[in-house]
Design a protein around this motif. Structure first.
Motif, PDB file in Angstrom:
ATOM      1  N   HIS A  93       0.828  -1.207   0.000  1.00  0.00           N
ATOM      2  CA  HIS A  93       0.000   0.000   0.000  1.00  0.00           C
ATOM      3  C   HIS A  93       0.862   1.257   0.000  1.00  0.00           C
ATOM      4  O   HIS A  93       0.473   2.291  -0.543  1.00  0.00           O
ATOM      5  CB  HIS A  93      -0.979  -0.002   1.174  1.00  0.00           C
ATOM      6  CG  HIS A  93      -0.331  -0.081   2.525  1.00  0.00           C
ATOM      7  ND1 HIS A  93       0.342  -1.202   2.968  1.00  0.00           N
ATOM      8  CD2 HIS A  93      -0.257   0.828   3.535  1.00  0.00           C
ATOM      9  CE1 HIS A  93       0.789  -0.992   4.193  1.00  0.00           C
ATOM     10  NE2 HIS A  93       0.453   0.239   4.556  1.00  0.00           N
ATOM     11  N   ILE A  98      -1.829   3.414  -2.018  1.00  0.00           N
ATOM     12  CA  ILE A  98      -3.251   3.067  -1.975  1.00  0.00           C
ATOM     13  C   ILE A  98      -3.640   2.751  -0.529  1.00  0.00           C
ATOM     14  O   ILE A  98      -2.798   2.659   0.354  1.00  0.00           O
ATOM     15  CB  ILE A  98      -3.574   1.877  -2.893  1.00  0.00           C
ATOM     16  CG1 ILE A  98      -2.678   0.682  -2.566  1.00  0.00           C
ATOM     17  CG2 ILE A  98      -3.417   2.275  -4.360  1.00  0.00           C
ATOM     18  CD1 ILE A  98      -2.929  -0.547  -3.432  1.00  0.00           C
ATOM     19  N   ASN A 100      -5.040   0.651   2.741  1.00  0.00           N
ATOM     20  CA  ASN A 100      -4.911  -0.701   3.267  1.00  0.00           C
ATOM     21  C   ASN A 100      -5.954  -0.968   4.348  1.00  0.00           C
ATOM     22  O   ASN A 100      -5.724  -1.735   5.274  1.00  0.00           O
ATOM     23  CB  ASN A 100      -3.499  -0.926   3.842  1.00  0.00           C
ATOM     24  CG  ASN A 100      -3.233  -2.387   4.153  1.00  0.00           C
ATOM     25  OD1 ASN A 100      -3.785  -3.275   3.523  1.00  0.00           O
ATOM     26  ND2 ASN A 100      -2.396  -2.645   5.148  1.00  0.00           N
ATOM     27  N   GLY A 103      -8.447  -5.839   2.773  1.00  0.00           N
ATOM     28  CA  GLY A 103      -7.541  -6.600   1.918  1.00  0.00           C
ATOM     29  C   GLY A 103      -7.675  -8.084   2.104  1.00  0.00           C
ATOM     30  O   GLY A 103      -8.769  -8.604   2.375  1.00  0.00           O
ATOM     31  N   THR A 117     -12.489  -5.665  -2.452  1.00  0.00           N
ATOM     32  CA  THR A 117     -11.213  -5.394  -1.793  1.00  0.00           C
ATOM     33  C   THR A 117     -10.065  -5.125  -2.762  1.00  0.00           C
ATOM     34  O   THR A 117      -9.106  -4.453  -2.389  1.00  0.00           O
ATOM     35  CB  THR A 117     -10.819  -6.571  -0.873  1.00  0.00           C
ATOM     36  OG1 THR A 117     -10.846  -7.783  -1.637  1.00  0.00           O
ATOM     37  CG2 THR A 117     -11.774  -6.693   0.300  1.00  0.00           C
ATOM     38  N   GLN A 119      -7.910  -3.409  -5.682  1.00  0.00           N
ATOM     39  CA  GLN A 119      -7.804  -2.023  -6.128  1.00  0.00           C
ATOM     40  C   GLN A 119      -7.119  -1.970  -7.494  1.00  0.00           C
ATOM     41  O   GLN A 119      -6.177  -2.712  -7.763  1.00  0.00           O
ATOM     42  CB  GLN A 119      -7.022  -1.200  -5.108  1.00  0.00           C
ATOM     43  CG  GLN A 119      -7.685  -1.170  -3.738  1.00  0.00           C
ATOM     44  CD  GLN A 119      -6.948  -0.295  -2.751  1.00  0.00           C
ATOM     45  OE1 GLN A 119      -6.786   0.921  -2.965  1.00  0.00           O
ATOM     46  NE2 GLN A 119      -6.500  -0.882  -1.649  1.00  0.00           N
ATOM     47  N   GLN A 120      -7.601  -1.089  -8.329  1.00  0.00           N
ATOM     48  CA  GLN A 120      -7.075  -0.929  -9.681  1.00  0.00           C
ATOM     49  C   GLN A 120      -5.821  -0.065  -9.660  1.00  0.00           C
ATOM     50  O   GLN A 120      -5.779   0.972  -9.001  1.00  0.00           O
ATOM     51  CB  GLN A 120      -8.133  -0.272 -10.573  1.00  0.00           C
ATOM     52  CG  GLN A 120      -7.674   0.075 -11.965  1.00  0.00           C
ATOM     53  CD  GLN A 120      -7.497  -1.153 -12.832  1.00  0.00           C
ATOM     54  OE1 GLN A 120      -8.414  -1.933 -13.007  1.00  0.00           O
ATOM     55  NE2 GLN A 120      -6.304  -1.325 -13.382  1.00  0.00           N
ATOM     56  N   SER A 121      -4.805  -0.504 -10.368  1.00  0.00           N
ATOM     57  CA  SER A 121      -3.614   0.324 -10.534  1.00  0.00           C
ATOM     58  C   SER A 121      -3.781   1.177 -11.790  1.00  0.00           C
ATOM     59  O   SER A 121      -4.812   1.126 -12.456  1.00  0.00           O
ATOM     60  CB  SER A 121      -2.365  -0.551 -10.655  1.00  0.00           C
ATOM     61  OG  SER A 121      -2.311  -1.158 -11.933  1.00  0.00           O
ATOM     62  N   HIS A 127      -4.272  -5.455 -10.922  1.00  0.00           N
ATOM     63  CA  HIS A 127      -5.025  -5.163  -9.717  1.00  0.00           C
ATOM     64  C   HIS A 127      -4.169  -5.528  -8.507  1.00  0.00           C
ATOM     65  O   HIS A 127      -3.317  -6.409  -8.581  1.00  0.00           O
ATOM     66  CB  HIS A 127      -6.333  -5.949  -9.672  1.00  0.00           C
ATOM     67  CG  HIS A 127      -7.334  -5.492 -10.687  1.00  0.00           C
ATOM     68  ND1 HIS A 127      -7.316  -5.916 -12.010  1.00  0.00           N
ATOM     69  CD2 HIS A 127      -8.386  -4.637 -10.585  1.00  0.00           C
ATOM     70  CE1 HIS A 127      -8.315  -5.350 -12.666  1.00  0.00           C
ATOM     71  NE2 HIS A 127      -8.973  -4.560 -11.830  1.00  0.00           N
ATOM     72  N   CYS A 130      -4.272  -5.537  -1.108  1.00  0.00           N
ATOM     73  CA  CYS A 130      -3.433  -5.248   0.048  1.00  0.00           C
ATOM     74  C   CYS A 130      -3.632  -6.307   1.130  1.00  0.00           C
ATOM     75  O   CYS A 130      -4.493  -7.176   1.020  1.00  0.00           O
ATOM     76  CB  CYS A 130      -3.758  -3.862   0.589  1.00  0.00           C
ATOM     77  SG  CYS A 130      -3.300  -2.526  -0.534  1.00  0.00           S
TER      78      CYS A 130
END
Length: 234
Positions: A93, A98, A100, A103, A117, A119-121, A127, A130
């Protein structure tokens, strides 16, 4: 990966850690692509869907290696999930800037769905999951039947799943995850990891019935080429 709110020193660290995203034409990025190629070649006859990255001791570059491998696989067009399975000292994270708050631990304990849970980069194909809240029993949680169910679920959504785990000689978490993944990679640091320590880490992974693909030698500087990473098979 949002960088505009970070201090300059923090940004420099991020640029170093995520070199394959921020400087994809650099010699170091090429080394990561070489590692990706070696992983692909070593999987002939058996498709590698899940890969665990660990190191003998802290500070040897395992998390940086895991993050950049996830990026280069995503740049190749693979749909990738990068999982922070270091449930004791998570760092992904921070690396990707991003949250945390939720996760892996929330997914394994059935508190949250995977879709709620991840998360898109900034890469469409990458993805990140965390660690989530640090649990009191990381090894037991990672070795539970919920982990097996988690793997089956992510295999339906992702082509490659990369796990960052704690150092293998410190706690048993990496052994537990290695036993459930298709393959593993050991990261050692030039000038820091001695031969006996590296050999002990290799033996521990093999005792966990892990398919150890090879070793990434980190921080091996070549002033002429500028390369800082080197991959060798076991």
């Amino acid at each position: 990966m949002i960088f505009n709110r970070r201090k300059k020193n923090d940004l420099d660290v991020i640029r170093r850690k995520l070199v394959t995203f921020l400087n994809p034409k650099s010699p170091i990025s090429e080394q990561y692509r070489t590692i990706r190629t070696n992983i692909t070649f070593s999987s002939i006859g058996q498709e590698i869907r899940s890969l665990m990255v660990t190191s003998p001791s802290p500070g040897e570059g395992k998390s940086t290696t895991a993050a950049n491998l996830a990026i280069v696989f995503a740049q190749q067009g693979k749909k990738v999930l990068l999982v922070d399975a270091d449930l004791r000292k998570p760092t992904m994270h921070h690396t990707f800037n991003i949250f945390n708050s939720v996760g892996l631990t929330n997914v394994l304990t059935k508190q949250k769905a995977l879709s709620a849970t991840v998360q898109q980069s900034q890469l469409d194909q990458l993805h990140i999951l965390c660690s989530g809240p640090i649990p009191p029993n990381p090894a037991e949680l990672l070795g539970s039947y919920m982990m097996a169910e988690f793997l089956q679920e992510v295999y339906q959504e992702y082509e490659v799943v990369i796990f960052d785990t704690p150092p293998v000689l410190l706690v048993t978490d990496a052994q537990v995850v290695a036993n459930q993944c298709d393959a593993s990679i050991l990261v050692v640091s030039s000038g820091q990891t001695n031969a006996d320590t590296a050999m002990k880490a290799k033996e521990v992974l093999q005792s966990a019935q892990s398919k150890l693909l090879g070793v990434v030698l980190n921080n091996m500087s070549n002033k002429k080429s500028g390369y800082d990473y080197y991959y060798s098979q076991k």
